[in-house]
Design an enzyme around this catalytic site. Sequence first.
Site, short mmCIF file in Angstrom:
data_model
loop_
_atom_site.label_atom_id
_atom_site.label_comp_id
_atom_site.label_asym_id
_atom_site.label_seq_id
_atom_site.Cartn_x
_atom_site.Cartn_y
_atom_site.Cartn_z
N GLU A 1 0.81 -1.21 0.00
CA GLU A 1 0.00 0.00 0.00
C GLU A 1 0.85 1.27 0.00
OE1 GLU A 1 -2.74 -0.57 3.31
OE2 GLU A 1 -4.12 -1.67 2.00
N ASP B 1 -8.38 -9.08 4.00
CA ASP B 1 -8.13 -7.99 4.94
C ASP B 1 -9.14 -7.90 6.07
OD1 ASP B 1 -7.13 -5.77 6.11
OD2 ASP B 1 -7.75 -4.35 4.56
N GLU C 1 -12.38 -2.46 12.45
CA GLU C 1 -12.39 -1.68 11.20
C GLU C 1 -13.56 -2.08 10.29
OE1 GLU C 1 -8.78 -1.96 8.92
OE2 GLU C 1 -9.67 -0.95 7.18
O1 GCW Z 1 -6.91 -3.07 6.89
C1 GCW Z 1 -6.21 -2.20 6.05
C2 GCW Z 1 -6.50 -0.85 6.57
C3 GCW Z 1 -5.34 0.10 6.58
C4 GCW Z 1 -4.14 -0.61 7.16
C5 GCW Z 1 -3.80 -1.81 6.29
C6 GCW Z 1 -2.66 -2.64 6.87
C7 GCW Z 1 -2.42 0.27 8.56
O2 GCW Z 1 -7.59 -0.30 5.89
O3 GCW Z 1 -5.71 1.22 7.33
O4 GCW Z 1 -3.02 0.24 7.32
O5 GCW Z 1 -4.90 -2.65 6.15
O6 GCW Z 1 -2.96 -3.59 7.56
O7 GCW Z 1 -1.51 -2.33 6.63
#
Ligand code: GCW
Length: 690
Positions: A266, A339, A367
């Site tokens: 990312e 995720d 989240e």
């Molecule tokens: O779950 C996603 C989130 C991001 C997060 C990323 C990760 C810290 O939306 O906010 O960043 O994964 O785990 O690196």
Amino acid sequence: MKIKIVLFILFLTCHSLLAEDGHDLWLRSKSTTSINIVCKENSPTLEIAKQELKQGWQGKNGETIVLSVKNNKAINHDGFKFTHEGIQANNDFGILYGVYELLRRQVTGEPFKEEICNPSYEHRVLNHWDNLDGSIERGYAGHSIFWRKGNDAFIVTEKDKVLWQEYARANASVGINGAVLNNVNSSPNMLKTETLNRVKAIADILRPYGVKVYLSAKFSSPSAIGGLKSSDPLNPEVIKWWQDKAKEIYSMIPDFGGFLVKANSEGQAGPQDYGRTHADGANLLADAVKPYGGIVMWRAFVYSTSNEDRAKQAYNEFLPLDGKFRDNVIIQVKNGPIDFQPREPFSPLFGAMKRTSLMPELQITQEYLGHSVDMVYLSTMWEEFFKSDTYQEGKGSTVARCTDGSIFQQKHTAIAGVSNIGLDTNWCGHLFAQSNWYAFGRLAWNNQMKSEKIADEWIKLTFKQTSTDKSISSNNWTVNFLKPVKQMMMDSREAAVNYMMPLGFHHIMSAKEHYGPGPWWAPTRMRKDWTPPYFHQADSLGVGFNRTKTGSNAVSQYHEPVASMFNDVNSCPEIYLLWFHHLPWDFKMKSGHTLWDEICYHYNTGLQQVKQFKKTWEKVQPYVDQERFVDVKERLVLQLNNAQLWNDGCVLYFQKFSKKPIPSDIEQPVGKLEEIMKNDMKRPMPWVKR
Ligand code: GCW
């Protein structure tokens, strides 16, 4: 006038006695009897152990308890043994954990017998996604307890110290022994000396409680703050920079735990920026901390803009590197391949990397599971994950056993949970979110524990001693409070799956803060694998992501017979159906319903479950203090709104493709799809004011 003042003072006193703001978490025992403690050794940790015993003792008046630190090969790491005379451990931390377990059992009524309690994992770590300016990525309980902006950002106040100590104590009470103090999306400033001074201050407070500090390191730190031209892991100057940095850190914090790294993920910098591999990058840092006994937790959460199914990418990238990592590197793998969704099958990396230590990463902060608004007890989700059988070394190769050293020889074992802690008075925003912090600690200590037992413990520890009416009998409390509240917790995750993403749906949430539904969201400028339609693939013929052999073939990353089980629509568990299969709307489900009807029924069931939670909570009012009762009640109202929105938004949206009626025996949506879609990105987050 005088009477008024007296009454007012009386009111204030009573009010403060009854005030229950949730700050005390599950640590409420106040002793009424005395205890005689025998302990030859002394240390700050043992002092705490003794103090806790005195403060919380609920046993026989005047009983003698012996605490002894001596080597016992049957005890692992910081485990402990209950003996006929007290607690024995290899080190002081083991004694402290034994004390907390003993006190817990006194409240829960679990028998205290001779036994050894060893931790499942050596390192049981919270990951704080806290930024240096005090904000928290995916934090829903206020700002960071460690960092803040402003002129006094680096001044350590008495208030800070008290809070850090309370935090350390809460962690120790459930066996958590590590904390990564900053976000994995890290700032290079984290490793500057002025920041490290504050880290040292935190470490000094956490140390006696056995909580080691770790830091998320930005891979490009050598060039970002070290004045070097590159951060290439094979460059001798870069190697030297990390060695010097490690030396500096360890001179300040001799028991520093090590680094956590998010690299080439990312948008974060990483070794691939220099044509090197994840192993090159991880080994660079591992070598730097090795002389001091440190570890490197290197994250496998990677996916690029390629056309490859996002669910397959971490495996594709990391499996070929198996065996290439130093023995003080642990690869940190999220429980599922995408995720932290409400439900995912386990990541196929578990058990597949046989010559590398792997650690699960769980997300405690909600989240994708309703932030600090929805009541969702996550332990059942984690239990499902631990129990998943990878079959990598035959039947019974569960994720738990593949990661805790039972199957593979691992130099280190570890587990991480992304924290839900902030400055909110009750730490986690939602009172019930405390149970997720608690459950993470308990499962990290013992990955075979049952969620029901953990819930039982948490409810007793959190509510029992504060039951407002002393005339309530214990039996009455058990039947009318413990049982229904436990049931509500046990049902809550499945309810969330039902009203958010049933039957294998995933990543169909709103792009705004990941709260509420958003299966329609697909701006053309956006990366496809960030948009819900990429994941649900709904069209006039059907719905679901084909990951079978005829599709992306993600199933092939699993060991047999798991691969075939997922691949075949007849054997694929229905909870994962649309994760692995694209199916026609009138596909026949095991219940006899069509897929379309089944989707509608699941959303509706979720909605009804939340209605039931609200009723349950309203009925337990006599057993809870007013403050906590009202707070939870208000959040349940918001949760019901959320469930309704999910139900209406998803059912009406998918109906545009299925073109079928919603079964008439369930509640029909109350919202209008156009409105819901129009407001999606504008809807304010239902933050609850405290
Ligand atoms: O779950 C996603 C989130 C991001 C997060 C990323 C990760 C810290 O939306 O906010 O960043 O994964 O785990 O690196």
